[in-house]
Scaffold this motif. Structure first.
Motif, mmCIF file in Angstrom:
data_model
loop_
_atom_site.group_PDB
_atom_site.id
_atom_site.type_symbol
_atom_site.label_atom_id
_atom_site.label_comp_id
_atom_site.label_asym_id
_atom_site.label_seq_id
_atom_site.Cartn_x
_atom_site.Cartn_y
_atom_site.Cartn_z
ATOM 1 N N HIS A 143 0.757 -1.140 0.038
ATOM 2 C CA HIS A 143 -0.022 -0.122 -0.124
ATOM 3 C C HIS A 143 0.843 1.218 -0.007
ATOM 4 C CE1 HIS A 143 1.044 -0.871 4.045
ATOM 5 N NE2 HIS A 143 1.161 0.418 4.345
ATOM 6 N N TYR A 177 2.184 4.326 1.759
ATOM 7 C CA TYR A 177 2.626 5.274 3.043
ATOM 8 C C TYR A 177 2.455 6.618 2.911
ATOM 9 C CZ TYR A 177 4.888 7.138 6.792
ATOM 10 O OH TYR A 177 5.288 7.760 7.986
ATOM 11 N N HIS A 214 8.901 9.349 2.648
ATOM 12 C CA HIS A 214 10.056 9.689 3.410
ATOM 13 C C HIS A 214 10.657 10.963 3.066
ATOM 14 C CE1 HIS A 214 8.834 5.633 4.489
ATOM 15 N NE2 HIS A 214 9.042 5.710 5.503
ATOM 16 N N ARG A 221 12.214 11.001 17.711
ATOM 17 C CA ARG A 221 11.498 10.012 18.774
ATOM 18 C C ARG A 221 12.365 9.479 19.612
ATOM 19 N NH1 ARG A 221 6.540 8.760 14.507
ATOM 20 N NH2 ARG A 221 5.943 10.891 14.243
ATOM 21 N N GLY A 246 7.804 -1.351 11.398
ATOM 22 C CA GLY A 246 7.796 0.011 10.789
ATOM 23 C C GLY A 246 8.594 0.881 11.650
ATOM 24 N N ASP A 250 11.410 -2.238 8.390
ATOM 25 C CA ASP A 250 10.300 -1.154 7.497
ATOM 26 C C ASP A 250 10.400 -1.498 6.132
ATOM 27 O OD1 ASP A 250 9.429 1.996 8.544
ATOM 28 O OD2 ASP A 250 9.610 1.640 6.653
ATOM 29 N N ALA A 251 9.106 -1.086 5.646
ATOM 30 C CA ALA A 251 8.994 -1.422 4.217
ATOM 31 C C ALA A 251 9.785 -0.347 3.343
ATOM 32 C CB ALA A 251 7.383 -1.110 3.648
ATOM 33 N N ASP A 259 8.228 -6.286 4.951
ATOM 34 C CA ASP A 259 6.747 -5.923 5.070
ATOM 35 C C ASP A 259 6.058 -6.558 6.447
ATOM 36 O OD1 ASP A 259 3.890 -5.461 4.840
ATOM 37 O OD2 ASP A 259 3.706 -6.603 3.007
ATOM 38 N N ALA A 260 5.312 -5.741 7.133
ATOM 39 C CA ALA A 260 4.787 -6.159 8.418
ATOM 40 C C ALA A 260 3.855 -7.079 8.253
ATOM 41 C CB ALA A 260 4.534 -4.754 9.225
ATOM 42 N N HIS A 281 5.199 1.810 16.615
ATOM 43 C CA HIS A 281 4.893 3.228 16.896
ATOM 44 C C HIS A 281 4.494 3.834 15.484
ATOM 45 C CE1 HIS A 281 5.467 7.461 17.830
ATOM 46 N NE2 HIS A 281 4.713 7.030 18.979
ATOM 47 N N GLN A 282 3.155 4.092 15.675
ATOM 48 C CA GLN A 282 2.510 4.970 14.450
ATOM 49 C C GLN A 282 2.781 4.245 13.103
ATOM 50 O OE1 GLN A 282 2.999 8.980 14.516
ATOM 51 N NE2 GLN A 282 2.368 9.353 16.548
HETATM 52 C C1 LIG Z 1 4.728 7.243 10.952
HETATM 53 S S1 LIG Z 1 6.292 6.388 10.748
HETATM 54 C C2 LIG Z 1 6.672 5.715 12.180
HETATM 55 C C3 LIG Z 1 8.065 5.471 12.242
HETATM 56 C C4 LIG Z 1 8.573 5.082 13.627
HETATM 57 N N1 LIG Z 1 8.055 3.708 13.921
HETATM 58 C C5 LIG Z 1 8.507 6.027 14.447
HETATM 59 O O1 LIG Z 1 7.651 6.203 15.175
HETATM 60 O O2 LIG Z 1 9.478 7.140 14.376
HETATM 61 C C6 LIG Z 1 5.418 4.902 9.761
HETATM 62 C C7 LIG Z 1 6.449 3.668 9.327
HETATM 63 O O3 LIG Z 1 5.657 2.539 9.045
HETATM 64 C C8 LIG Z 1 6.515 2.146 7.878
HETATM 65 N N2 LIG Z 1 5.277 1.205 7.326
HETATM 66 C C9 LIG Z 1 4.126 1.491 6.828
HETATM 67 N N3 LIG Z 1 3.733 0.277 6.134
HETATM 68 C C10 LIG Z 1 4.398 -0.691 6.518
HETATM 69 C C11 LIG Z 1 4.392 -2.151 6.306
HETATM 70 N N4 LIG Z 1 3.453 -2.717 5.601
HETATM 71 N N5 LIG Z 1 5.396 -2.868 6.783
HETATM 72 C C12 LIG Z 1 6.608 -2.183 7.382
HETATM 73 N N6 LIG Z 1 6.400 -0.901 7.491
HETATM 74 C C13 LIG Z 1 5.518 -0.265 7.171
HETATM 75 C C14 LIG Z 1 6.512 3.334 6.991
HETATM 76 O O4 LIG Z 1 7.449 2.963 5.822
HETATM 77 C C15 LIG Z 1 6.993 4.183 7.933
HETATM 78 O O5 LIG Z 1 8.403 4.381 8.099
#
Ligand SMILES: C[S@@+](CC[C@H](N)C(=O)[O-])C[C@H]1O[C@@H](n2cnc3c(N)ncnc32)[C@H](O)[C@@H]1O
Length: 265
Positions: free
Chosen positions: A2, A4, A8, A19, A42, A65-66, A92-93, A109-110
């Motif tokens: 999907h 994001y 970035h 953070r 992520g 992370d993706a 991929d999560a 987180h988020q």
């Molecule tokens: C808002 S950022 C948060 C990053 C980190 N956890 C923080 O709080 O600083 C969300 C992260 O989730 C990753 N992400 C989104 N979908 C994902 C997936 N399906 N698998 C792995 N990572 C994913 C994005 O690439 C992004 O880096």
């Protein structure tokens, strides 16, 4: 994969890199012990991951992370911090490559707010957590965000953000849904809490308002609201005005509500 929503771009990654466990995972901190194996799902630029690693040293910590580009930033941050133990991998999560029961703590987180199937990701997080281990997640709740002084440009920002996030397959009000998602994923023994970020002094206003002035014109948020046909250049300018005025106001106050869950597997 999907989309994001935030992407970035530099202002996004810089914001995430500020953070720490204290400001973003305090609900988990008391449960961390030296020697624990931790997975950060992520992980973005890895600042929380590296802080988790300091707290569980000499335990093994992995961030996934993706995005390959943000994983490169996380590896650079580990090198700068002199941490050669923590591993960062592009993955991929929704389909983790780890064996069942591989970690003591699996943290996100988020992240759940951005994925189309947060319940599936929670199930996957639980699968790789050992019996007796912890699944931990924290997500913002956009509709619950509140601020002063009022400005129509900020109202428009929130409206655009929530529409674009849903258009990209996410749930911007995720904070309030975490407990329900955890139950739907089959987790029991779930403790749900909430905490806030509050930006209310000159330094915090410059940081939070300043980055959103940039992110409104240079980030996945900008590209998505335009690509989804939600906003034109006039809307974007209105949003930037809102953030500029809020940042400049000595009365500027902004609260971000987060939901949190800790589940014992
Ligand atoms: C808002 S950022 C948060 C990053 C980190 N956890 C923080 O709080 O600083 C969300 C992260 O989730 C990753 N992400 C989104 N979908 C994902 C997936 N399906 N698998 C792995 N990572 C994913 C994005 O690439 C992004 O880096």
């Amino acid at each position: 994969m999907h989309t994001y929503l935030h992407g970035h771009a530099a202002p996004v990654v810089a914001a995430h890199a500020a953070r720490t466990v204290d400001n973003s995972a305090a609900y988990l901190a008391a449960h961390l012990r030296p020697g624990m194996r931790v997975l950060d799902v992520g992980c973005g630029p890895g600042s929380i991951t590296l802080d988790l690693a300091r707290r569980v040293a000499p335990g093994e910590v992995v961030g996934i992370d993706a995005s390959a580009s943000v994983i490169a930033s996380a590896r650079a941050a580990a090198e700068a911090a002199g941490d050669s133990r923590t591993r960062f991998e592009t993955a991929d999560a929704t389909r983790l490559s780890f064996d069942a029961d591989a970690f003591d703590v699996v943290h996100a987180h988020q992240v759940l707010q951005h994925v189309p199937d947060p319940v599936g990701v929670l199930r996957e997080m639980a699968r790789v957590t050992r019996p007796g281990g912890l699944v931990a997640a924290r997500d913002a709740d956009y509709e619950a965000m509140t601020w002063a002084p009022a400005h129509p440009g900020l109202d428009r920002w929130l409206e655009l953000y929530r529409a674009a996030a849903r258009g990209a397959g996410g749930e911007p009000d995720a904070g309030r849904h975490l407990l329900g998602w955890a139950h739907a994923a089959g987790l029991t023994g779930v403790t749900a809490t909430a905490s806030v970020w509050c930006f209310a002094d000159d330094t915090a206003r410059q940081w939070w308002g300043g980055q959103w002035q940039r992110r409104a014109v240079e980030s996945g948020f900008h590209d998505q609201v335009v690509a989804q046909g939600l906003a034109d250049a006039g809307d974007i300018a209105h949003v930037v005005d809102g953030w500029r005025e809020w940042t400049a106001s000595r009365d500027g106050w902004f609260v971000i509500v987060h939901g949190e869950i800790l589940a014992s597997v």
